[in-house]
Design a protein around this motif. Structure first.
Motif, PDB file in Angstrom:
ATOM      1  N   ILE A 137       0.800  -1.225   0.000  1.00  0.00           N
ATOM      2  CA  ILE A 137       0.000   0.000   0.000  1.00  0.00           C
ATOM      3  C   ILE A 137       0.833   1.276   0.000  1.00  0.00           C
ATOM      4  CG2 ILE A 137      -1.950  -1.131   1.121  1.00  0.00           C
ATOM      5  CD1 ILE A 137      -1.047   0.163   3.759  1.00  0.00           C
ATOM      6  N   SER A 138       2.143   1.180   0.206  1.00  0.00           N
ATOM      7  CA  SER A 138       2.981   2.373   0.209  1.00  0.00           C
ATOM      8  C   SER A 138       4.403   1.990  -0.187  1.00  0.00           C
ATOM      9  CB  SER A 138       2.985   3.035   1.592  1.00  0.00           C
ATOM     10  OG  SER A 138       3.734   4.227   1.587  1.00  0.00           O
ATOM     11  N   VAL A 139       5.018   2.822  -1.048  1.00  0.00           N
ATOM     12  CA  VAL A 139       6.379   2.571  -1.525  1.00  0.00           C
ATOM     13  C   VAL A 139       7.177   3.866  -1.417  1.00  0.00           C
ATOM     14  CG1 VAL A 139       7.834   1.840  -3.456  1.00  0.00           C
ATOM     15  CG2 VAL A 139       5.566   0.812  -3.154  1.00  0.00           C
ATOM     16  N   GLU A 140       8.359   3.793  -0.801  1.00  0.00           N
ATOM     17  CA  GLU A 140       9.258   4.938  -0.701  1.00  0.00           C
ATOM     18  C   GLU A 140      10.663   4.501  -1.094  1.00  0.00           C
ATOM     19  OE1 GLU A 140       8.444   7.982  -0.108  1.00  0.00           O
ATOM     20  OE2 GLU A 140       6.374   7.736   0.599  1.00  0.00           O
ATOM     21  N   ALA A 141      11.440   5.443  -1.635  1.00  0.00           N
ATOM     22  CA  ALA A 141      12.799   5.134  -2.086  1.00  0.00           C
ATOM     23  C   ALA A 141      13.806   5.347  -0.974  1.00  0.00           C
ATOM     24  CB  ALA A 141      13.164   6.005  -3.281  1.00  0.00           C
ATOM     25  N   LEU A 142      14.703   4.381  -0.779  1.00  0.00           N
ATOM     26  CA  LEU A 142      15.858   4.520   0.098  1.00  0.00           C
ATOM     27  C   LEU A 142      17.093   4.945  -0.693  1.00  0.00           C
ATOM     28  CD1 LEU A 142      15.436   1.357   2.341  1.00  0.00           C
ATOM     29  CD2 LEU A 142      14.990   3.722   3.003  1.00  0.00           C
ATOM     30  N   SER A 143      17.183   4.479  -1.936  1.00  0.00           N
ATOM     31  CA  SER A 143      18.272   4.845  -2.846  1.00  0.00           C
ATOM     32  C   SER A 143      17.773   4.576  -4.249  1.00  0.00           C
ATOM     33  CB  SER A 143      19.535   4.030  -2.533  1.00  0.00           C
ATOM     34  OG  SER A 143      19.335   2.663  -2.876  1.00  0.00           O
ATOM     35  N   VAL A 144      18.661   4.688  -5.235  1.00  0.00           N
ATOM     36  CA  VAL A 144      18.230   4.500  -6.621  1.00  0.00           C
ATOM     37  C   VAL A 144      17.840   3.055  -6.921  1.00  0.00           C
ATOM     38  CG1 VAL A 144      19.537   6.464  -7.481  1.00  0.00           C
ATOM     39  CG2 VAL A 144      20.632   4.225  -7.348  1.00  0.00           C
ATOM     40  N   ILE A 166       8.801  -0.874   1.477  1.00  0.00           N
ATOM     41  CA  ILE A 166       7.402  -1.102   1.121  1.00  0.00           C
ATOM     42  C   ILE A 166       6.614  -1.433   2.381  1.00  0.00           C
ATOM     43  CG2 ILE A 166       5.825  -2.568  -0.216  1.00  0.00           C
ATOM     44  CD1 ILE A 166       8.386  -3.073  -2.030  1.00  0.00           C
ATOM     45  N   LEU A 167       5.469  -0.763   2.546  1.00  0.00           N
ATOM     46  CA  LEU A 167       4.552  -1.033   3.651  1.00  0.00           C
ATOM     47  C   LEU A 167       3.392  -1.855   3.130  1.00  0.00           C
ATOM     48  CD1 LEU A 167       3.432  -0.538   6.554  1.00  0.00           C
ATOM     49  CD2 LEU A 167       2.415   1.576   5.660  1.00  0.00           C
ATOM     50  N   ASP A 168       3.094  -2.975   3.824  1.00  0.00           N
ATOM     51  CA  ASP A 168       1.951  -3.781   3.399  1.00  0.00           C
ATOM     52  C   ASP A 168       0.721  -3.474   4.258  1.00  0.00           C
ATOM     53  OD1 ASP A 168       1.941  -5.387   5.748  1.00  0.00           O
ATOM     54  OD2 ASP A 168       3.299  -6.850   4.858  1.00  0.00           O
ATOM     55  N   SER A 169      -0.390  -4.053   3.882  1.00  0.00           N
ATOM     56  CA  SER A 169      -1.674  -3.700   4.485  1.00  0.00           C
ATOM     57  C   SER A 169      -1.862  -4.236   5.894  1.00  0.00           C
ATOM     58  CB  SER A 169      -2.812  -4.199   3.593  1.00  0.00           C
ATOM     59  OG  SER A 169      -2.685  -5.597   3.350  1.00  0.00           O
ATOM     60  N   ILE A 170      -0.972  -5.100   6.378  1.00  0.00           N
ATOM     61  CA  ILE A 170      -1.098  -5.580   7.760  1.00  0.00           C
ATOM     62  C   ILE A 170      -0.032  -4.967   8.660  1.00  0.00           C
ATOM     63  CG2 ILE A 170      -2.232  -7.723   7.091  1.00  0.00           C
ATOM     64  CD1 ILE A 170       0.415  -9.158   7.430  1.00  0.00           C
ATOM     65  N   GLY A 171       0.705  -3.969   8.142  1.00  0.00           N
ATOM     66  CA  GLY A 171       1.629  -3.223   8.977  1.00  0.00           C
ATOM     67  C   GLY A 171       3.064  -3.682   8.968  1.00  0.00           C
ATOM     68  N   LEU A 223       6.899  -4.017   7.175  1.00  0.00           N
ATOM     69  CA  LEU A 223       7.785  -3.305   6.262  1.00  0.00           C
ATOM     70  C   LEU A 223       8.695  -4.290   5.534  1.00  0.00           C
ATOM     71  CD1 LEU A 223       8.868  -0.261   8.475  1.00  0.00           C
ATOM     72  CD2 LEU A 223       7.225  -0.257   6.589  1.00  0.00           C
ATOM     73  N   HIS A 224       8.909  -4.031   4.254  1.00  0.00           N
ATOM     74  CA  HIS A 224       9.758  -4.875   3.421  1.00  0.00           C
ATOM     75  C   HIS A 224      10.746  -3.985   2.673  1.00  0.00           C
ATOM     76  CE1 HIS A 224       6.653  -8.125   3.808  1.00  0.00           C
ATOM     77  NE2 HIS A 224       5.865  -7.053   3.870  1.00  0.00           N
ATOM     78  N   VAL A 225      11.920  -4.525   2.402  1.00  0.00           N
ATOM     79  CA  VAL A 225      12.929  -3.809   1.624  1.00  0.00           C
ATOM     80  C   VAL A 225      13.121  -4.541   0.304  1.00  0.00           C
ATOM     81  CG1 VAL A 225      15.328  -3.050   1.504  1.00  0.00           C
ATOM     82  CG2 VAL A 225      14.087  -2.900   3.673  1.00  0.00           C
ATOM     83  N   LEU A 226      12.965  -3.787  -0.786  1.00  0.00           N
ATOM     84  CA  LEU A 226      13.129  -4.319  -2.133  1.00  0.00           C
ATOM     85  C   LEU A 226      14.439  -3.809  -2.715  1.00  0.00           C
ATOM     86  CD1 LEU A 226      12.044  -5.667  -4.779  1.00  0.00           C
ATOM     87  CD2 LEU A 226      10.976  -3.457  -5.294  1.00  0.00           C
TER      88      LEU A 226
END
Length: 390
Positions: free
Chosen positions: A301-308, A313-318, A320-323
Motif C-alpha cells: 500500500i505504500s512505496v518509498e525510495a531509500l536509494s536509486v 514497502i509497507l503492506d496492508s497488515i503493517g 515493512l519490506h525492503v526491495l
C-alpha cells in the motif's frame, strides 16, 4: 529512542482561514524537497500551494498565493531536468470534466520566481487538447471514480481505477510560437491492468506498482522510448531519451535514419519491457500473475525510495519490506530481492528522510496520523487531527 538521543520538540502550526473552502482542515499533504514546496489538500479536494517555504521558521501559514479549485482527484510534483545543473519544478493536478463526453483535465503549474503559475501545454496526440477556458489539457478518457498521479523526473504516470489502465507521459519545456515558455506533453505508453493496484510510484527510473502479495516493477526507459520504426535516411544526431523527450515524435539514429517513436501498449503482466513481479516473504515469483496465498490478502500500500535501487514497502497488515533491484534497467527478473524487516509493532504510516544516511531514530505518536512527510534530516511534518505539527 535511545537515552543519548537529542531532545525532541513539537509545536502546532496554524492554518489560515480560506475563502474558497468552508474549513481549513486538511486531508493530506505533498512536500517537494527539491524546491521546499508544500501542497495542502483540503477536505473539499481543493489545493493550496506554498512554494519555497520553511515551516520551521513559521508559527502560522500565510494565505497561499496559488489556489487550485475543487474538484481535484489527484496531484503530484514533477521535475524537469533541463540540464545536469538545472531543474524546473512542476505541480500537476487532474480533475473530472463533467460535461459529456466525460473526460479528464490536467492542469500544470510551473515554479518561477518563488511562485507557482499556470503554463500552457501543447501535444501532438489527438486525445490531448489544450483548453484555454479550463486552463489545462483535456485528456479524452473517462475520469471514473478515481485517478492517481505519480511524478518523477521528466516523466509522470496516471492510473485510472475505472478504466483499469496506467498511462505514462513525458514532459519537456519548449518555446511556443509566440516566444513564451510552454510545455510539450507526450503520451508514451499505456498499460492494461489485469490485477488490482493499491499504490503506484515513479521513482528513480522505475514504475512500481503495489499489488496483492508484492510489487510489480517496470523500468521506465523502455516505456518512454516506446516502439521504434526506421524511416528514410537523413543526416542527424543520436537519440537521447534520458529526458524522455523527442522532436515531434521523431529523432535521429546513429546511422542517419529517421526514427519514428510510437505509443506503446502492453499488459500489466507483460515482460516485454523487463517488468517483473516480486513477492513478499523473500521469494522471487517472476511469473505473470500475482502469487496466490491462503488466508488474508496482503497488499503493498505504500512505496518509498531509500536509494536509486533500494525501496521500502509497507503492506496492508503493517509489515515493512525492503526491495533491492538490479542497478541495470534490464534483467530485473534475476536481480530482485525482497526481505521483511525485523520490527516489534505494526506500522500505519511511513515516511523516508531525503538523506537516509543520517536517520537513526524513530518517531512514535499515539495521535491519529492523517499524513506525514520529512522536511529535512532533523524535522518532520505530521498532519494529525486536521492540524499540522512538526
Amino acid at each position: 529512542m535511545s537515552s543519548s538521543s537529542p531532545p525532541c520538540e513539537a509545536r502546532q502550526l496554524i492554518l489560515p482561514k480560506l475563502l474558497h473552502t468552508s474549513t481549513p482542515h486538511l486531508s493530506s499533504l505533498l512536500f517537494d524537497p527539491k524546491s521546499s514546496s508544500l501542497a495542502f489538500r483540503h477536505f473539499d479536494s481543493s489545493f493550496s500551494l506554498y512554494p519555497c517555504v520553511n515551516p520551521l521558521t513559521l508559527s502560522s501559514f500565510p494565505s497561499p498565493q496559488t489556489l487550485i479549485p475543487s474538484p481535484t482527484s489527484s496531484a503530484a510534483f514533477l521535475h524537469l531536468q533541463t540540464s545536469p545543473e538545472s531543474t524546473t519544478t512542476l505541480f500537476i493536478t487532474c480533475s473530472p470534466v463533467p460535461r459529456p463526453p466525460s473526460s479528464t483535465l490536467f492542469r500544470f503549474y510551473v515554479l518561477r520566481d518563488d511562485r507557482f503559475g499556470k503554463i500552457k501545454v501543447s501535444s501532438n496526440h489527438r486525445d490531448l487538447e489544450w483548453n484555454q477556458s479550463k486552463g489545462g489539457v483535456v485528456f479524452n478518457t473517462h475520469h471514473g471514480v478515481s485517478m492517481k498521479l505519480s511524478g518523477g523526473i521528466n516523466v509522470f504516470s496516471l492510473y485510472s481505477v475505472s478504466n483499469a489502465k496506467i498511462w505514462v507521459f513525458a514532459v519537456r519545456l519548449i518555446v511556443d510560437h509566440g516566444g513564451a515558455e510552454a510545455l510539450k506533453l507526450m503520451k508514451c505508453a499505456v498499460i492494461d491492468c489485469c490485477f488490482p493496484i493499491f499504490e503506484i510510484r515513479v521513482l528513480f527510473g522505475f514504475l512500481i506498482l503495489g499489488e496483492e502479495k508484492g510489487v510489480r516493477v517496470f523500468p521506465l526507459r523502455p516505456l518512454v522510448k516506446g516502439k521504434q520504426r526506421k524511416e528514410k535516411k537523413s543526416g542527424g544526431k543520436r537519440l537521447n531519451l534520458q529526458s524522455g523527450s523527442s522532436n515531434g515524435g521523431k529523432t535521429m539514429a546513429r546511422d542517419g535514419d529517421s526514427i519514428k517513436l510510437r505509443f506503446m501498449k502492453l499488459r500489466q503482466d507483460s515482460k516485454h519491457t523487463g517488468g517483473v513481479f516480486v513477492a513478499f516473504g523473500n521469494e522471487d515469483f517472476n511469473g505473470s500473475v500475482s502469487v496466490k496465498m491462503p488466508g488474508k490478502s496482503v497488499k503493498a500500500i505504500s512505496v518509498e525510495a531509500l536509494s536509486v535501487t533500494k525501496f521500502v514497502i509497507l503492506d496492508s497488515i503493517g509489515n515493512l519490506h525492503v526491495l533491492c533491484l538490479s542497478s541495470s534497467l534490464h534483467g530485473l527478473d534475476t536481480c530482485c530481492v525482497m526481505k521483511q524487516t525485523t520490527q516489534t509493532m505494526k506500522v500505519l504510516k511511513m515516511a523516508v528522510f531525503n538523506d537516509v544516511s543520517t536517520v537513526t531514530q524513530a518517531i512514535l505518536t499515539s495521535e491519529k496520523v492523517h499524513d506525514i512527510v520529512p522536511l529535512d534530516a532533523n524535522s518532520i511534518l505530521i498532519l494529525g487531527q486536521g492540524i499540522y505539527q512538526f
